[in-house]
Write a protein that holds these residues in place. Structure first.
Motif, PDB file in Angstrom:
ATOM      1  N   MET A 140      -1.629  -3.148  -8.289  1.00 23.45           N
ATOM      2  CA  MET A 140      -1.558  -3.598  -6.901  1.00 23.45           C
ATOM      3  C   MET A 140      -0.981  -5.012  -6.814  1.00 23.45           C
ATOM      4  O   MET A 140      -0.188  -5.304  -5.919  1.00 23.45           O
ATOM      5  CB  MET A 140      -2.944  -3.542  -6.253  1.00 23.45           C
ATOM      6  CG  MET A 140      -3.428  -2.130  -5.995  1.00 23.45           C
ATOM      7  SD  MET A 140      -5.135  -2.049  -5.426  1.00 23.45           S
ATOM      8  CE  MET A 140      -4.956  -2.694  -3.764  1.00 23.45           C
ATOM      9  N   GLU A 141      -1.349  -5.884  -7.753  1.00 20.15           N
ATOM     10  CA  GLU A 141      -0.795  -7.236  -7.788  1.00 20.15           C
ATOM     11  C   GLU A 141       0.713  -7.195  -8.022  1.00 20.15           C
ATOM     12  O   GLU A 141       1.467  -7.925  -7.374  1.00 20.15           O
ATOM     13  CB  GLU A 141      -1.459  -8.062  -8.889  1.00 20.15           C
ATOM     14  CG  GLU A 141      -2.876  -8.457  -8.609  1.00 20.15           C
ATOM     15  CD  GLU A 141      -3.514  -9.180  -9.790  1.00 20.15           C
ATOM     16  OE1 GLU A 141      -2.777  -9.743 -10.632  1.00 20.15           O
ATOM     17  OE2 GLU A 141      -4.748  -9.176  -9.870  1.00 20.15           O
ATOM     18  N   ARG A 190      -5.964  -2.449  -9.975  1.00 22.03           N
ATOM     19  CA  ARG A 190      -5.801  -3.740  -9.289  1.00 22.03           C
ATOM     20  C   ARG A 190      -4.624  -4.535  -9.850  1.00 22.03           C
ATOM     21  O   ARG A 190      -3.923  -5.220  -9.121  1.00 22.03           O
ATOM     22  CB  ARG A 190      -7.094  -4.545  -9.357  1.00 22.03           C
ATOM     23  CG  ARG A 190      -8.172  -3.976  -8.446  1.00 22.03           C
ATOM     24  CD  ARG A 190      -9.394  -4.876  -8.392  1.00 22.03           C
ATOM     25  NE  ARG A 190     -10.448  -4.312  -7.582  1.00 22.03           N
ATOM     26  CZ  ARG A 190     -10.559  -4.465  -6.263  1.00 22.03           C
ATOM     27  NH1 ARG A 190      -9.665  -5.182  -5.616  1.00 22.03           N
ATOM     28  NH2 ARG A 190     -11.563  -3.916  -5.606  1.00 22.03           N
ATOM     29  N   LYS A 191      -4.395  -4.431 -11.137  1.00 18.18           N
ATOM     30  CA  LYS A 191      -3.236  -5.098 -11.760  1.00 18.18           C
ATOM     31  C   LYS A 191      -1.949  -4.528 -11.181  1.00 18.18           C
ATOM     32  O   LYS A 191      -1.022  -5.269 -10.850  1.00 18.18           O
ATOM     33  CB  LYS A 191      -3.297  -4.920 -13.284  1.00 18.18           C
ATOM     34  CG  LYS A 191      -2.164  -5.531 -14.017  1.00 18.18           C
ATOM     35  CD  LYS A 191      -2.254  -7.035 -14.025  1.00 18.18           C
ATOM     36  CE  LYS A 191      -1.179  -7.601 -14.934  1.00 18.18           C
ATOM     37  NZ  LYS A 191      -0.874  -8.977 -14.626  1.00 18.18           N
ATOM     38  N   ASP A 244      -6.421   1.181   4.281  1.00 20.97           N
ATOM     39  CA  ASP A 244      -6.579  -0.272   4.322  1.00 20.97           C
ATOM     40  C   ASP A 244      -6.938  -0.771   5.712  1.00 20.97           C
ATOM     41  O   ASP A 244      -7.402  -1.895   5.865  1.00 20.97           O
ATOM     42  CB  ASP A 244      -5.300  -0.956   3.841  1.00 20.97           C
ATOM     43  CG  ASP A 244      -5.496  -2.438   3.573  1.00 20.97           C
ATOM     44  OD1 ASP A 244      -6.612  -2.822   3.177  1.00 20.97           O
ATOM     45  OD2 ASP A 244      -4.545  -3.204   3.760  1.00 20.97           O
ATOM     46  N   VAL A 251      -8.622   0.632  -3.071  1.00 22.21           N
ATOM     47  CA  VAL A 251      -8.967   0.859  -4.480  1.00 22.21           C
ATOM     48  C   VAL A 251      -9.884   2.069  -4.603  1.00 22.21           C
ATOM     49  O   VAL A 251      -9.646   2.965  -5.435  1.00 22.21           O
ATOM     50  CB  VAL A 251      -9.628  -0.401  -5.087  1.00 22.21           C
ATOM     51  CG1 VAL A 251     -10.228  -0.088  -6.454  1.00 22.21           C
ATOM     52  CG2 VAL A 251      -8.621  -1.533  -5.189  1.00 22.21           C
ATOM     53  N   ASN A 273       0.816  -1.209   0.000  1.00 23.71           N
ATOM     54  CA  ASN A 273       0.000   0.000   0.000  1.00 23.71           C
ATOM     55  C   ASN A 273       0.849   1.259   0.000  1.00 23.71           C
ATOM     56  O   ASN A 273       0.493   2.257  -0.624  1.00 23.71           O
ATOM     57  CB  ASN A 273      -0.980  -0.019   1.161  1.00 23.71           C
ATOM     58  CG  ASN A 273      -2.040  -1.087   0.981  1.00 23.71           C
ATOM     59  OD1 ASN A 273      -2.312  -1.516  -0.130  1.00 23.71           O
ATOM     60  ND2 ASN A 273      -2.615  -1.527   2.079  1.00 23.71           N
ATOM     61  N   ASP A 291      -9.110  -5.210  -0.081  1.00 20.77           N
ATOM     62  CA  ASP A 291      -8.459  -4.126  -0.812  1.00 20.77           C
ATOM     63  C   ASP A 291      -9.427  -3.076  -1.339  1.00 20.77           C
ATOM     64  O   ASP A 291      -8.994  -2.056  -1.873  1.00 20.77           O
ATOM     65  CB  ASP A 291      -7.678  -4.702  -1.999  1.00 20.77           C
ATOM     66  CG  ASP A 291      -6.506  -5.564  -1.566  1.00 20.77           C
ATOM     67  OD1 ASP A 291      -5.990  -5.332  -0.455  1.00 20.77           O
ATOM     68  OD2 ASP A 291      -6.109  -6.450  -2.345  1.00 20.77           O
ATOM     69  N   ASP A 292     -10.710  -3.308  -1.202  1.00 20.06           N
ATOM     70  CA  ASP A 292     -11.689  -2.400  -1.807  1.00 20.06           C
ATOM     71  C   ASP A 292     -11.572  -0.972  -1.305  1.00 20.06           C
ATOM     72  O   ASP A 292     -11.716  -0.022  -2.081  1.00 20.06           O
ATOM     73  CB  ASP A 292     -13.112  -2.907  -1.582  1.00 20.06           C
ATOM     74  CG  ASP A 292     -13.405  -4.157  -2.389  1.00 20.06           C
ATOM     75  OD1 ASP A 292     -12.667  -4.431  -3.358  1.00 20.06           O
ATOM     76  OD2 ASP A 292     -14.381  -4.855  -2.054  1.00 20.06           O
ATOM     77  N   GLU A 332     -10.369   0.639 -12.738  1.00 21.63           N
ATOM     78  CA  GLU A 332     -10.211  -0.209 -11.554  1.00 21.63           C
ATOM     79  C   GLU A 332      -9.372  -1.434 -11.896  1.00 21.63           C
ATOM     80  O   GLU A 332      -8.535  -1.859 -11.104  1.00 21.63           O
ATOM     81  CB  GLU A 332     -11.574  -0.635 -11.018  1.00 21.63           C
ATOM     82  CG  GLU A 332     -11.467  -1.478  -9.765  1.00 21.63           C
ATOM     83  CD  GLU A 332     -12.807  -1.819  -9.150  1.00 21.63           C
ATOM     84  OE1 GLU A 332     -12.843  -2.795  -8.375  1.00 21.63           O
ATOM     85  OE2 GLU A 332     -13.807  -1.126  -9.425  1.00 21.63           O
ATOM     86  N   HIS A 333      -9.568  -1.977 -13.089  1.00 26.33           N
ATOM     87  CA  HIS A 333      -8.798  -3.154 -13.508  1.00 26.33           C
ATOM     88  C   HIS A 333      -7.297  -2.847 -13.559  1.00 26.33           C
ATOM     89  O   HIS A 333      -6.485  -3.626 -13.050  1.00 26.33           O
ATOM     90  CB  HIS A 333      -9.282  -3.646 -14.880  1.00 26.33           C
ATOM     91  CG  HIS A 333      -8.467  -4.760 -15.431  1.00 26.33           C
ATOM     92  ND1 HIS A 333      -8.556  -6.050 -14.965  1.00 26.33           N
ATOM     93  CD2 HIS A 333      -7.518  -4.774 -16.389  1.00 26.33           C
ATOM     94  CE1 HIS A 333      -7.704  -6.818 -15.611  1.00 26.33           C
ATOM     95  NE2 HIS A 333      -7.069  -6.062 -16.490  1.00 26.33           N
TER      96      HIS A 333
END
Length: 107
Positions: free
Chosen positions: A92-93, A89-90, A59, A69, A30, A65-66, A85-86
């Protein structure tokens, strides 16, 4: 203590250690996300560090994780940064893997 008690204590210690490690990795991810987002938002220096802290604390509000995000997406939207958002999140991964490597190398 019996062997059973020793094993139980050992499992409890491992569980506690694993949860703590998971928390540290998530917090590091984060922070890295906050620094990355700050750069896209045009925030630099100590202000970027402060922004990253707000992402970390976001967080802590609820599991998952919402909340992170939604916070970062809202900040991007407020500043006119185009981000789905996609894609977020990518990223974040990717940063989770980086955070894991960093934490494990520190141990």
């Amino acid at each position: 203590m019996s062997t059973f008690d020793d094993r139980e204590q050992s499992f409890e210690n491992k569980f506690k250690h694993d949860k703590e490690l998971q928390f540290r990795i998530s917090a590091r991810r984060n922070k890295l996300l906050g620094l990355w987002a700050a750069q896209l938002l045009g925030i630099h220096g100590s202000e970027a560090e402060a922004y990253a802290k707000t992402v970390v604390t976001a967080d802590l509000e609820k599991p998952g994780d919402d909340d992170v995000v939604q916070k970062v997406l809202a900040d991007f939207k407020a500043r006119g940064v185009d981000m789905s958002e996609h894609r977020l999140r990518k990223r974040m991964e990717e940063l989770l893997q980086t955070a894991h490597q960093q934490i494990m190398s520190e141990a």
